[in-house]
Design an enzyme around this catalytic site. Structure first.
Site, PDB file in Angstrom:
ATOM      1  N   GLU A 193      19.034 -37.947 -20.534  1.00 19.97           N
ATOM      2  CA  GLU A 193      19.624 -39.266 -20.305  1.00 19.97           C
ATOM      3  C   GLU A 193      21.101 -39.212 -20.691  1.00 19.97           C
ATOM      4  O   GLU A 193      21.454 -38.771 -21.795  1.00 19.97           O
ATOM      5  CB  GLU A 193      18.877 -40.323 -21.137  1.00 19.97           C
ATOM      6  CG  GLU A 193      19.413 -41.722 -20.897  1.00 19.97           C
ATOM      7  CD  GLU A 193      18.382 -42.822 -21.178  1.00 19.97           C
ATOM      8  OE1 GLU A 193      17.193 -42.521 -21.340  1.00 19.97           O
ATOM      9  OE2 GLU A 193      18.799 -43.995 -21.223  1.00 19.97           O
ATOM     10  N   GLU A 317      16.482 -52.687 -25.748  1.00 23.13           N
ATOM     11  CA  GLU A 317      16.380 -52.261 -24.353  1.00 23.13           C
ATOM     12  C   GLU A 317      14.944 -51.889 -23.974  1.00 23.13           C
ATOM     13  O   GLU A 317      14.694 -50.872 -23.337  1.00 23.13           O
ATOM     14  CB  GLU A 317      17.328 -51.090 -24.075  1.00 23.13           C
ATOM     15  CG  GLU A 317      18.789 -51.449 -24.307  1.00 23.13           C
ATOM     16  CD  GLU A 317      19.776 -50.348 -23.927  1.00 23.13           C
ATOM     17  OE1 GLU A 317      19.401 -49.158 -23.994  1.00 23.13           O
ATOM     18  OE2 GLU A 317      20.916 -50.678 -23.555  1.00 23.13           O
ATOM     19  N   ASP A 391      29.001 -50.758 -26.845  1.00 24.40           N
ATOM     20  CA  ASP A 391      28.280 -49.548 -26.448  1.00 24.40           C
ATOM     21  C   ASP A 391      29.215 -48.422 -26.038  1.00 24.40           C
ATOM     22  O   ASP A 391      29.371 -48.175 -24.835  1.00 24.40           O
ATOM     23  CB  ASP A 391      27.337 -49.875 -25.274  1.00 24.40           C
ATOM     24  CG  ASP A 391      26.408 -48.727 -24.966  1.00 24.40           C
ATOM     25  OD1 ASP A 391      26.443 -47.732 -25.704  1.00 24.40           O
ATOM     26  OD2 ASP A 391      25.644 -48.826 -23.986  1.00 24.40           O
ATOM     27  N   GLU A 419      29.585 -40.704 -21.290  1.00 18.05           N
ATOM     28  CA  GLU A 419      28.940 -41.681 -20.404  1.00 18.05           C
ATOM     29  C   GLU A 419      29.951 -42.619 -19.745  1.00 18.05           C
ATOM     30  O   GLU A 419      29.871 -42.882 -18.547  1.00 18.05           O
ATOM     31  CB  GLU A 419      27.908 -42.485 -21.199  1.00 18.05           C
ATOM     32  CG  GLU A 419      27.239 -43.574 -20.389  1.00 18.05           C
ATOM     33  CD  GLU A 419      26.151 -44.319 -21.158  1.00 18.05           C
ATOM     34  OE1 GLU A 419      25.868 -43.967 -22.313  1.00 18.05           O
ATOM     35  OE2 GLU A 419      25.582 -45.260 -20.569  1.00 18.05           O
ATOM     36  N   HIS A 547      33.491 -52.593 -20.495  1.00 21.19           N
ATOM     37  CA  HIS A 547      32.253 -52.783 -19.744  1.00 21.19           C
ATOM     38  C   HIS A 547      32.509 -53.294 -18.327  1.00 21.19           C
ATOM     39  O   HIS A 547      31.845 -54.211 -17.848  1.00 21.19           O
ATOM     40  CB  HIS A 547      31.314 -53.742 -20.487  1.00 21.19           C
ATOM     41  CG  HIS A 547      29.857 -53.488 -20.206  1.00 21.19           C
ATOM     42  ND1 HIS A 547      29.299 -53.692 -18.964  1.00 21.19           N
ATOM     43  CD2 HIS A 547      28.845 -53.026 -20.986  1.00 21.19           C
ATOM     44  CE1 HIS A 547      28.015 -53.402 -19.003  1.00 21.19           C
ATOM     45  NE2 HIS A 547      27.710 -52.980 -20.218  1.00 21.19           N
TER      46      HIS A 547
HETATM   47  C1  BDP Z   1      23.487 -46.739 -23.604  1.00 24.57           C
HETATM   48  C2  BDP Z   1      22.951 -45.846 -22.543  1.00 24.57           C
HETATM   49  C3  BDP Z   1      21.455 -45.771 -22.541  1.00 24.57           C
HETATM   50  C4  BDP Z   1      20.944 -45.489 -23.941  1.00 24.57           C
HETATM   51  C5  BDP Z   1      21.477 -46.548 -24.881  1.00 24.57           C
HETATM   52  C6  BDP Z   1      21.116 -46.280 -26.335  1.00 24.57           C
HETATM   53  O1  BDP Z   1      23.413 -46.321 -21.299  1.00 24.57           O
HETATM   54  O2  BDP Z   1      21.066 -44.780 -21.620  1.00 24.57           O
HETATM   55  O3  BDP Z   1      19.565 -45.452 -23.987  1.00 24.57           O
HETATM   56  O4  BDP Z   1      22.869 -46.567 -24.837  1.00 24.57           O
HETATM   57  O5  BDP Z   1      22.013 -45.836 -27.059  1.00 24.57           O
HETATM   58  O6  BDP Z   1      24.816 -46.368 -23.810  1.00 24.57           O
HETATM   59  O7  BDP Z   1      20.008 -46.500 -26.765  1.00 24.57           O
END
Ligand code: BDP
Length: 730
Positions: A193, A317, A391, A419, A547
């Protein structure tokens, strides 16, 4: 990009041109050990290192094989660098012996250095210094424990790789943070991921029977920069990894890593007792659940001695967590902490939580859930906090939790994988970003309480300190996809070891290790590295914008994203552009996220005039003609930042062209192509964002900004299929 084979033609050219231009696939990272070309320097080193002496320990002590690993590395490294074969002896037989040992097991070696040195080396560090032993002039590589000798060996090899003088050699160093971890977001099916460098390194299907030599090279690379722990699995966890068959596979990896001082950790799926344990509940206060974890942890330690502990993403999430049972994060973390404590294990509980159904600004939510729990966590439960509250944006203000949980050890989570910073297609050296985060002052309890000092435990005197970096590594031959992204793995490790190093030092060091010491090569590459993070910020999300990337895969622009499953995954939620202006008001008149910071910071960032330009639109919604510190209107300033990002990439293309013939063709051509792609993608960011925001500002582009190549609809229509690292694409 995979480069498993070196073409015959490339090899022939390389052989003709001599060692400097040898074909190179980047596999060796910064541990290249190429022959020192300067003959007199090589002779000096060869006289200084003539053999390896490993006196038998006179006191018992637990050995993990780290000293043997140190000896092997020195033997291979010095063979490559100097062309000498060093034999191993039990006592020095001549001048120039490299004397390896630990203070704990070999008191006669400890007696060669001062008490102060031994203290400075602390648990994991080393002392390297010329000594006389058994009547011979030796170089002592001493640790208090075995792993210190290994770290010392790597430091000594680095010293030689950097062509540093041998006279007056005196290296004493110890890490400031105890647990320096990589977090792999690797799934059991091999998908990584947010991974942009191929598939997972861990071949779960083959393990434990087939143990790839690559695992050892991974461990060597990690140990060479001081990384001492690895979380093998994704935070979006699969409970299967806790089943006996998988634990055997994990054990095979742990066996390879152990001599290199690396502990293995796993992500624990909170609902595992239900999914693989057959229980009806995962309620952390249920005795059967507690027992299940207690038994599971005992089993893990039976199979994997020295296991490090768990990393948990819960109630975030869509991941399961204690809140499903009316319990809080501390209840969940403490239950696991209690199971781990008899073995010295820890639990790292992530604070990355936010809920679409909560009306508050996402920026405030992690703080609101965790801050009230300060003081409720067990001493082996660490709350792991991302550097920023949203994030891993290209630039974020530091997470307010760092200044607000004095009774809880907080781990800093950084993202090494890019990312939101161009993934493996774009150069973004993260040393300056990491440094900016570590040096940020929380002002709690008073000025000088930087994130680095909160995390290393020195402000609040915690017994445990942890730093984590989300890995950028995959099974691409060169490990990181972009050859220059290796520098991010390196910079993370070096800063985790010593947060007082500067990113400029680290960039210089990495470049010399990776491309040689020729200043005509080192200077341009170092400059590119050091400019790159800011350049990417400029052409993607300048002045505190955040973002506004494309949805899902997160590659490229998407300021228009207004539908994404949930509001807090859209771009319009964050930039709030309208006819009146742009930016997220997080002051008292807006979401008041600022209230979560210390008063000193509130005073500074509460007023646009005293907010640093680079965070301006993070905290303020300002009119398009707002007068910036530069004297220009906001709109012009935004546009010029986008342009400047593009311009900087173009200067790298020119700089890189001067390196033609000064390095192997493989890396030269690969980076040349990547820079061309980056220049293109930077223009796309600029054009797409400026066209989009121009709908609201209704102002012309200022002089010096190139007109967009296509209309806005063209950019909106672009789609990337099967983007790497995107969970939704699989
Ligand atoms: C975000 C990512 C996601 C991760 C999440 C996390 O897009 O894929 O699972 O963070 O840190 O940045 O849990």
């Amino acid at each position: 990009m995979r480069l498993p084979f070196v073409s015959i033609a490339a090899m022939a050219v390389a052989l003709a041109a001599g060692s400097l231009l040898r074909a190179d696939d980047g596999y060796r990272l910064w541990l290249r050990y190429d022959r020192v070309a300067d003959e007199s320097l090589r002779a000096t080193y060869a006289a200084a290192f003539t053999e390896i002496a490993l006196p038998a320990p006179t006191r018992p002590g637990f050995s993990l094989g780290s000293i043997e690993a140190a000896r092997d590395e020195l033997t291979t490294g010095l063979k490559g660098l100097l062309g000498v074969d060093l034999s191993t002896v039990s006592q020095p037989t001549r001048d120039g012996a490299l004397l390896l040992g630990t203070a704990v097991r070999s008191p006669e070696l400890a007696g060669l250095v001062s008490e102060a040195d031994l203290r400075a080396a602390s648990e994991e560090g080393y002392v390297i210094r010329p000594v006389i032993f058994a009547g011979k002039r030796c170089v002592l590589v001493l640790g208090n424990r075995d792993v210190g000798v290994l770290y010392g060996a790597f430091a000594l090899l680095r010293h030689v790789q950097l062509h540093e003088p041998i006279a007056g050699l005196n290296l004493v160093s110890a890490p400031r943070i105890q647990r320096r971890l990589l977090n792999h977001w690797d799934n059991l099916n091999g998908f990584v991921e947010r991974g942009y460098a191929g598939q997972s390194l861990w071949r779960w299907f083959e393990l434990p029977d087939i143990v790839s030599p690559r695992y050892r090279d991974y461990a060597r690379a990690c140990a060479s920069i001081g990384v001492n722990g690895t979380v093998l699995t994704n935070v979006n966890a699969n409970a299967l990894v806790l089943t006996p068959a998988y634990l055997q596979k994990v054990a095979a990896l742990a066996n390879v890593f152990r001599p290199y001082g690396i502990r293995v950790y796993l992500t624990a799926r909170f609902s595992a007792p239900v999914e693989i344990g057959g229980l009806k509940t995962a309620d952390p206060l249920d005795p059967a659940v507690k027992q299940w974890w207690t038994d599971k942890v005992a089993e893990i330690y039976r199979i994997i001695p020295g296991f490090g502990g768990f990393l948990v993403k819960a109630n975030s999430e869509g991941q399961p967590g204690p809140q499903a049972y009316g319990r809080n994060h501390a209840d969940g973390a403490n239950m696991l902490a209690d199971a781990l404590v008899p073995y010295g294990g820890i639990v790292m509980w992530r604070a990355f939580v936010y809920d679409n159904n909560v009306p508050a600004d996402r920026h405030t939510q992690g703080f609101s859930e965790f801050q009230p729990l300060d003081g409720q966590f067990r001493s082996n439960a660490i709350v792991q906090v991302k550097n920023g509250a949203i994030d891993f944006m290209p630039r974020e203000p530091f997470h307010p939790l760092f200044g607000a949980m004095p009774q809880t050890p907080l781990a800093l989570e950084l993202q090494i994988t890019q990312e939101y910073l161009g993934q493996s297609m774009q150069l973004a050296f993260l040393g300056p970003l990491f440094e900016e985060v570590l040096d940020a002052d929380t002002f709690r309890p008073n000025a000088g309480s930087t994130i680095a000092k909160i995390v290393d435990g020195s402000v609040d005197l915690h017994g445990i300190s942890v730093i984590a970096g989300v890995a950028n590594i995959g099974d691409d031959r060169n490990w990181t996809g972009h050859p220059l992204a290796q520098a991010n793995w390196y910079a993370y490790g070096r800063l985790a070891w010593d947060h007082q190093l500067t990113s400029a030092q680290i960039a210089n060091e990495w470049t010399r290790l990776t491309f040689g010491n020729d200043s005509a090569v080192v200077q341009p590459i170092t400059s590119m590295l050091l400019e790159s993070h800011e350049a990417v910020v400029n052409y993607s999300m300048p002045l505190g914008l955040h973002h506004i990337m494309a949805e899902g895969h997160h590659y490229g622009p998407g300021p228009w994203v207004d539908q994404a499953g949930r509001a807090d995954w859209t771009s319009v939620y964050y930039h709030r552009a309208d006819a009146n202006g742009v930016g997220f008001d997080r002051t008292k008149s807006g979401s008041n996220a600022l209230a979560q910071y210390a008063p000193e910071i509130q005073n500074l960032w509460g007023n646009p005039a005293t907010t640093p330009d680079n965070l301006l639109l993070w905290f303020h919604h300002l009119p398009w003609d707002y007068r910036m510190k530069s004297g220009r209107p906001l709109w012009d300033e935004i546009a010029l930042h986008y342009q400047s990002g593009v311009d900087t990439v173009r200067t790298w293309q020119k700089a890189w062209a001067t390196l033609n013939g000064k390095m192997d063709d493989e890396r030269f051509t690969h980076v040349k192509q990547l820079l061309a792609r980056q220049e293109h993608d930077a223009r796309v960011w600029r054009d797409a964002c400026l066209l989009y925001f121009q709908q609201f500002s209704k102002k012309p582009l200022p002089a010096g900004v190139e007109p967009p190549e296509h209309p806005l609809d063209f950019y909106k229509a672009q789609q990337i299929h099967f983007a790497p690292g995107h969970p939704g694409a699989h």
